[in-house]
Motif scaffolding. Sequence first.
Motif, PDB file in Angstrom:
ATOM      1  N   TYR A  12       0.857  -1.190   0.000  1.00 52.86           N
ATOM      2  CA  TYR A  12       0.000   0.000   0.000  1.00 52.86           C
ATOM      3  C   TYR A  12       0.894   1.241   0.000  1.00 52.86           C
ATOM      4  N   LEU A  13       0.820   2.054  -1.055  1.00 51.55           N
ATOM      5  CA  LEU A  13       1.672   3.255  -1.182  1.00 51.55           C
ATOM      6  C   LEU A  13       3.087   2.918  -0.709  1.00 51.55           C
ATOM      7  N   SER A  46       1.172   2.019   5.390  1.00 51.25           N
ATOM      8  CA  SER A  46       2.111   2.916   4.720  1.00 51.25           C
ATOM      9  C   SER A  46       2.559   3.954   5.742  1.00 51.25           C
ATOM     10  N   PHE A 105      -3.079  12.151  -6.498  1.00 53.90           N
ATOM     11  CA  PHE A 105      -3.113  11.404  -5.231  1.00 53.90           C
ATOM     12  C   PHE A 105      -4.561  11.099  -4.821  1.00 53.90           C
ATOM     13  N   ASN A 120      -4.171  -1.929  -3.915  1.00 54.92           N
ATOM     14  CA  ASN A 120      -2.735  -1.615  -3.949  1.00 54.92           C
ATOM     15  C   ASN A 120      -2.231  -1.444  -5.380  1.00 54.92           C
ATOM     16  N   GLY A 123      -3.373   1.874  -6.738  1.00 55.10           N
ATOM     17  CA  GLY A 123      -2.512   2.932  -6.202  1.00 55.10           C
ATOM     18  C   GLY A 123      -1.183   2.990  -6.928  1.00 55.10           C
ATOM     19  N   LEU A 127       0.760   6.053  -8.953  1.00 48.17           N
ATOM     20  CA  LEU A 127       2.140   6.447  -8.621  1.00 48.17           C
ATOM     21  C   LEU A 127       3.044   6.352  -9.852  1.00 48.17           C
ATOM     22  N   SER A 184       6.850   6.140   2.810  1.00 43.79           N
ATOM     23  CA  SER A 184       6.128   5.924   1.561  1.00 43.79           C
ATOM     24  C   SER A 184       6.705   6.822   0.464  1.00 43.79           C
ATOM     25  N   LEU A 186       5.183   8.532  -1.406  1.00 38.42           N
ATOM     26  CA  LEU A 186       4.450   9.808  -1.371  1.00 38.42           C
ATOM     27  C   LEU A 186       5.300  10.906  -0.759  1.00 38.42           C
TER      28      LEU A 186
END
Length: 207
Positions: A12-13, A46, A105, A120, A123, A127, A184, A186
Motif C-alpha cells: 500500500y503506497l 504505509s 493522489f 494496492n 494505487g 504512482l 512511503s 508519497l
Amino acid sequence: MNMKNVLLPVFYLPPVSWFSVFLDPENEIVFEQFENFPKQTYRNRSNIYGANGQLSLIIPIHHNGKRELRDIEISYREDWMNLHWKSIKTAYQSSPYFEYYEDKFRKIFNTKEKYLLDFNIKGLEVLQQILKTEKAYSLNEEYIKNPEAINYREKFSAKSPSEFAMEEYYQTFSDKLGFLKDLSVLDLICNKGPESLTYIKNIKQLY
C-alpha cells in the motif's frame, strides 16, 4: 542486459526502497498474490511524515476466513479512506510539490475496491503516472515456498530499519524532527517532485 526475475510483495503506497527494486531496469517483476497474508507489514500499511513524526496509515481488513493475499478483503466499516486522505493532506500540504500532484493522489481514494490486492495495484498505477514510469509486471500463478526468482517477500520490514542506503532529502518536518528514512514514496514525491525518479535510481541495497 541480463534480466533477473524478482518476486515482489504488493504494498500500500510502498516505501521508497520498494520502488528502487520495482523500477530497476534489470529486474523483471512478478507480484506475489498467493502468499498467506502476513500481519503488520506494508501490504496494508504505509508510513508518512506527520507533524509528530512517523505516522502509519493502516487499511483495516475484513476477516472473511481466507488467508491468501488475493482473497483479502478491505473493511469499510470505518471511513478510513477519508481519514487517510486527510492525514496525507495535513502532512504534506505545505511540502513543495503536494499541490502539484494533489488531484492525482486523490484518485487513489476515489473508488472502493473489494480486495486489498486490487486497491494496492490501483494505487501503484497512479504512482507510476506521477513518476512517469511504465514498468511492466505480472502476477504469479501459484505459491512457491523456495522460488527460483530473487525473493523479496520478507525483505521490507515495517518494524525494523531499512536495508537500503539513501541520501537525506529535505522533508516538511525535518527541521524539527530530523530525516526519516524510507517512508512511503508519497513523501519523496511531495518533497522532491520531478527529481524523485533520479533519487530512486540512486538507492543502494545494503545487505
